[in-house]
Design a protein around this motif. Structure first.
Motif, PDB file in Angstrom:
ATOM      1  N   LYS A 186       0.836  -1.015   0.084  1.00  0.00           N
ATOM      2  CA  LYS A 186      -0.047   0.104  -0.056  1.00  0.00           C
ATOM      3  C   LYS A 186       0.726   1.150   0.075  1.00  0.00           C
ATOM      4  O   LYS A 186       1.666   1.364   0.834  1.00  0.00           O
ATOM      5  CB  LYS A 186      -0.750  -0.131   1.317  1.00  0.00           C
ATOM      6  CG  LYS A 186      -1.931   1.295   1.248  1.00  0.00           C
ATOM      7  CD  LYS A 186      -2.789   1.395   2.311  1.00  0.00           C
ATOM      8  CE  LYS A 186      -3.788   2.569   2.285  1.00  0.00           C
ATOM      9  NZ  LYS A 186      -4.322   3.149   3.184  1.00  0.00           N
ATOM     10  N   ASN A 187       0.898   1.787  -1.151  1.00  0.00           N
ATOM     11  CA  ASN A 187       1.609   3.275  -1.184  1.00  0.00           C
ATOM     12  C   ASN A 187       1.177   4.592  -1.003  1.00  0.00           C
ATOM     13  O   ASN A 187       1.765   5.508  -1.324  1.00  0.00           O
ATOM     14  CB  ASN A 187       2.546   2.961  -2.545  1.00  0.00           C
ATOM     15  CG  ASN A 187       3.476   1.891  -2.567  1.00  0.00           C
ATOM     16  OD1 ASN A 187       3.942   1.604  -1.539  1.00  0.00           O
ATOM     17  ND2 ASN A 187       3.761   1.376  -3.660  1.00  0.00           N
TER      18      ASN A 187
ATOM     19  N   HIS B 248      -2.253   6.921   0.479  1.00  0.00           N
ATOM     20  CA  HIS B 248      -3.521   7.025   1.569  1.00  0.00           C
ATOM     21  C   HIS B 248      -4.382   8.346   0.902  1.00  0.00           C
ATOM     22  O   HIS B 248      -5.606   8.426   1.364  1.00  0.00           O
ATOM     23  CB  HIS B 248      -2.787   7.391   2.731  1.00  0.00           C
ATOM     24  CG  HIS B 248      -2.380   6.333   3.822  1.00  0.00           C
ATOM     25  ND1 HIS B 248      -3.151   5.267   4.030  1.00  0.00           N
ATOM     26  CD2 HIS B 248      -1.165   6.415   4.307  1.00  0.00           C
ATOM     27  CE1 HIS B 248      -2.233   4.678   4.629  1.00  0.00           C
ATOM     28  NE2 HIS B 248      -1.240   5.014   4.910  1.00  0.00           N
TER      29      HIS B 248
ATOM     30  N   TRP C   6      -6.735   1.148  -4.688  1.00  0.00           N
ATOM     31  CA  TRP C   6      -5.872   0.426  -3.824  1.00  0.00           C
ATOM     32  C   TRP C   6      -6.717  -0.632  -2.865  1.00  0.00           C
ATOM     33  O   TRP C   6      -6.039  -1.924  -2.873  1.00  0.00           O
ATOM     34  CB  TRP C   6      -4.841   0.921  -2.969  1.00  0.00           C
ATOM     35  CG  TRP C   6      -5.434   1.733  -1.623  1.00  0.00           C
ATOM     36  CD1 TRP C   6      -5.775   3.021  -1.829  1.00  0.00           C
ATOM     37  CD2 TRP C   6      -5.722   0.987  -0.483  1.00  0.00           C
ATOM     38  NE1 TRP C   6      -6.358   3.173  -0.326  1.00  0.00           N
ATOM     39  CE2 TRP C   6      -6.266   2.159   0.442  1.00  0.00           C
ATOM     40  CE3 TRP C   6      -5.460  -0.047   0.204  1.00  0.00           C
ATOM     41  CZ2 TRP C   6      -6.528   1.786   1.627  1.00  0.00           C
ATOM     42  CZ3 TRP C   6      -5.845  -0.250   1.165  1.00  0.00           C
ATOM     43  CH2 TRP C   6      -6.486   0.547   2.073  1.00  0.00           C
ATOM     44  N   LEU C   7      -7.745  -0.288  -2.681  1.00  0.00           N
ATOM     45  CA  LEU C   7      -8.701  -1.291  -1.916  1.00  0.00           C
ATOM     46  C   LEU C   7      -9.306  -2.409  -2.568  1.00  0.00           C
ATOM     47  O   LEU C   7      -9.086  -3.394  -2.345  1.00  0.00           O
ATOM     48  CB  LEU C   7     -10.025  -0.460  -1.244  1.00  0.00           C
ATOM     49  CG  LEU C   7      -9.775   0.001   0.172  1.00  0.00           C
ATOM     50  CD1 LEU C   7     -11.305   0.701   0.661  1.00  0.00           C
ATOM     51  CD2 LEU C   7      -9.646  -1.254   1.141  1.00  0.00           C
TER      52      LEU C   7
ATOM     53  N   SER D 227      -5.945  -4.539  -3.527  1.00  0.00           N
ATOM     54  CA  SER D 227      -5.620  -5.591  -2.207  1.00  0.00           C
ATOM     55  C   SER D 227      -6.515  -6.422  -1.998  1.00  0.00           C
ATOM     56  O   SER D 227      -6.254  -7.621  -1.816  1.00  0.00           O
ATOM     57  CB  SER D 227      -5.292  -4.509  -1.277  1.00  0.00           C
ATOM     58  OG  SER D 227      -6.561  -4.138  -0.537  1.00  0.00           O
TER      59      SER D 227
ATOM     60  N   THR E  48      -0.754  -7.347   3.937  1.00  0.00           N
ATOM     61  CA  THR E  48      -0.305  -5.909   3.289  1.00  0.00           C
ATOM     62  C   THR E  48       0.608  -5.119   3.890  1.00  0.00           C
ATOM     63  O   THR E  48       0.686  -5.406   5.291  1.00  0.00           O
ATOM     64  CB  THR E  48      -1.650  -5.381   3.368  1.00  0.00           C
ATOM     65  OG1 THR E  48      -2.757  -5.954   2.507  1.00  0.00           O
ATOM     66  CG2 THR E  48      -1.544  -3.632   2.903  1.00  0.00           C
TER      67      THR E  48
ATOM     68  N   ASP F  75       2.347  -1.380   4.477  1.00  0.00           N
ATOM     69  CA  ASP F  75       2.056  -0.180   4.372  1.00  0.00           C
ATOM     70  C   ASP F  75       3.361   0.658   4.094  1.00  0.00           C
ATOM     71  O   ASP F  75       4.175   1.003   4.979  1.00  0.00           O
ATOM     72  CB  ASP F  75       1.205   0.431   5.236  1.00  0.00           C
ATOM     73  CG  ASP F  75       0.836   2.062   5.105  1.00  0.00           C
ATOM     74  OD1 ASP F  75       1.422   2.907   4.146  1.00  0.00           O
ATOM     75  OD2 ASP F  75      -0.076   2.454   5.654  1.00  0.00           O
TER      76      ASP F  75
ATOM     77  N   SER G  15       3.526   3.674   2.590  1.00  0.00           N
ATOM     78  CA  SER G  15       3.216   4.993   2.089  1.00  0.00           C
ATOM     79  C   SER G  15       4.179   6.075   2.358  1.00  0.00           C
ATOM     80  O   SER G  15       4.547   7.045   1.812  1.00  0.00           O
ATOM     81  CB  SER G  15       1.700   5.404   2.315  1.00  0.00           C
ATOM     82  OG  SER G  15       1.650   5.202   3.584  1.00  0.00           O
TER      83      SER G  15
END
Length: 396
Positions: free
Chosen positions: A35-36, A38, A50-51, A54, A70, A72, A74
């Protein structure tokens, strides 16, 4: 003991099939989704890519019976990719976030996480191949183009190092895209018919202008059209005292000023535009469409020329400074005064072009056999020996 491979599952068909093939080959496979991002304010409305991605990645892992989690990234992504991008755009250069994302995120931050989890290798769904040469017990890794010429992604990996390649696997590099989809369908993977993503690397569908506008404030400036007969294009060929002097001349950046052409329109910020761009200028009434031939972020002026054959778009040589020069094959690195005939490209999906590399004290010149359109500062040039990518650099 089975070798452990961590696959960067992106929620697309390519990484799904990469995981499937590795499992079939007897590896212990773990799926990790990166996850890159937000900030949903710049993704295209009603889609939270991204949701969805994933979720698809998780369903693929479930189907394959492999562990999944997952991570993160970001914070690192913002620091290493997004901030760098804004910095480059502010300087009037055009960065390539996908090349950087592979060097800085997938094969650095992500790879370190994978190795901490006991992985022997990290695998991705890139269309490229890895070769290994062994001499006197020492292994040298090759980055080879993917078998599917239409999909070859070796260019995006042009900044990888020997250490990164040593731990990398590219399971779909030998396959054509239709074969990958067929394997996914046969394995009943949810991603079999999923469209290829077109967004920034791993952020999903982001509109670049809106994304840039968040940081770089819109500012009205002039669009100036430079005539084809502009003096600098028609200078007499000089007599050069050395090859280096000639290369410096061929790679030079022509300096335009506001008085060199006519104002034909206005724009909302020079840093939103890139060399060779045609869309978004909104200037009508011309015989041929206008193309961006240069941008000046200091004066906030965009210089344009009519038609895709405008001389302001073309150059035959470019320069890479030493600090932005990278050899995938360190053993083939040129020393000052040395030359090498290669095939090169200055953008993804461009056909490979014949070129010669010239190493000088301050860096490296790449001289093409034919003129190249829209050589753009900040982008990457990559050079190959046949189908092997051996080095790359940032165009300065």
């Amino acid at each position: 003991m089975k070798k452990r491979v961590i696959v960067g599952l992106s929620g697309g068909v390519d990484s799904s099939v990469a995981a499937y093939l590795l499992k079939e080959q007897g590896y212990e496979v773990i799926g990790l989704f990166m996850k890159n991002w937000h900030d949903d304010s710049v993704t295209i409305s009603d889609e939270c890519p991204w949701l969805d991605d994933s979720n698809d990645a998780m369903l693929v892992a479930e189907k394959l019976g492999i562990p999944f989690q997952t991570v993160d990234l970001s914070e690192q992504y913002k620091e290493r990719i997004v901030d760098y991008m804004f910095n480059e755009y502010e300087k009037g250069r055009t960065p390539n976030p996908d090349v950087l994302c592979n060097r800085e995120i997938k094969f650095d931050v992500f790879m370190k996480i994978a190795l901490d989890l006991g992985a022997d290798y990290v695998a991705t769904g890139h269309y490229c191949r890895k070769g290994t040469l062994t001499e006197n017990g020492k292994e040298t890794y090759q980055l080879l183009s993917g078998k599917d010429n239409n999909k070859d992604q070796s260019y995006f990996l042009c900044q990888l190092s020997q250490d990164q390649l040593a731990k990398a696997l590219f399971p779909i590099g030998e396959l054509q895209k239709p074969e990958v989809r067929a394997i996914a369908a046969e394995a009943d993977l949810i991603t079999a018919d999923k469209k290829d993503s077109q967004g920034l690397c791993f952020i999903g569908k982001v509109r670049l202008p809106e994304f840039l506008q968040q940081q770089l404030k819109p500012k009205q400036g002039d669009i100036i059209e430079i005539p084809k007969a502009f003096g600098a294009y028609n200078e007499d060929k000089k007599d050069f005292d050395s090859k280096e002097e000639e290369l410096e001349y061929l790679a030079r950046k022509i300096k335009y000023t506001a008085t060199d052409g006519d104002v034909v329109g206005t724009h909302q910020g020079a840093h939103y535009f890139t060399k060779g761009q045609r869309k978004g200028l909104s200037v009508g009434g011309k015989v041929e469409p206008l193309f961006v031939i240069d941008t000046d972020v200091e004066t906030n002026i965009i210089y344009t020329g009519q038609g895709k054959n405008h001389p302001g778009l073309y150059k035959r040589a470019l320069f890479v400074s030493n600090d932005e020069l990278h050899w995938v094959r360190e053993d083939l690195q040129l020393q000052t005064g040395e030359t090498l005939e290669v095939l090169a490209r200055i953008r993804y999906r461009q056909a490979l072009e014949k070129a010669t590399l010239y190493k000088v004290d301050s860096g490296l010149y790449v001289e093409f056999e034919n003129n190249q359109s829209a050589i753009t500062e900040g982008q990457f040039v990559a050079w190959y020996l046949e189908d092997e990518l051996v080095g790359s650099g940032v165009i300065s």
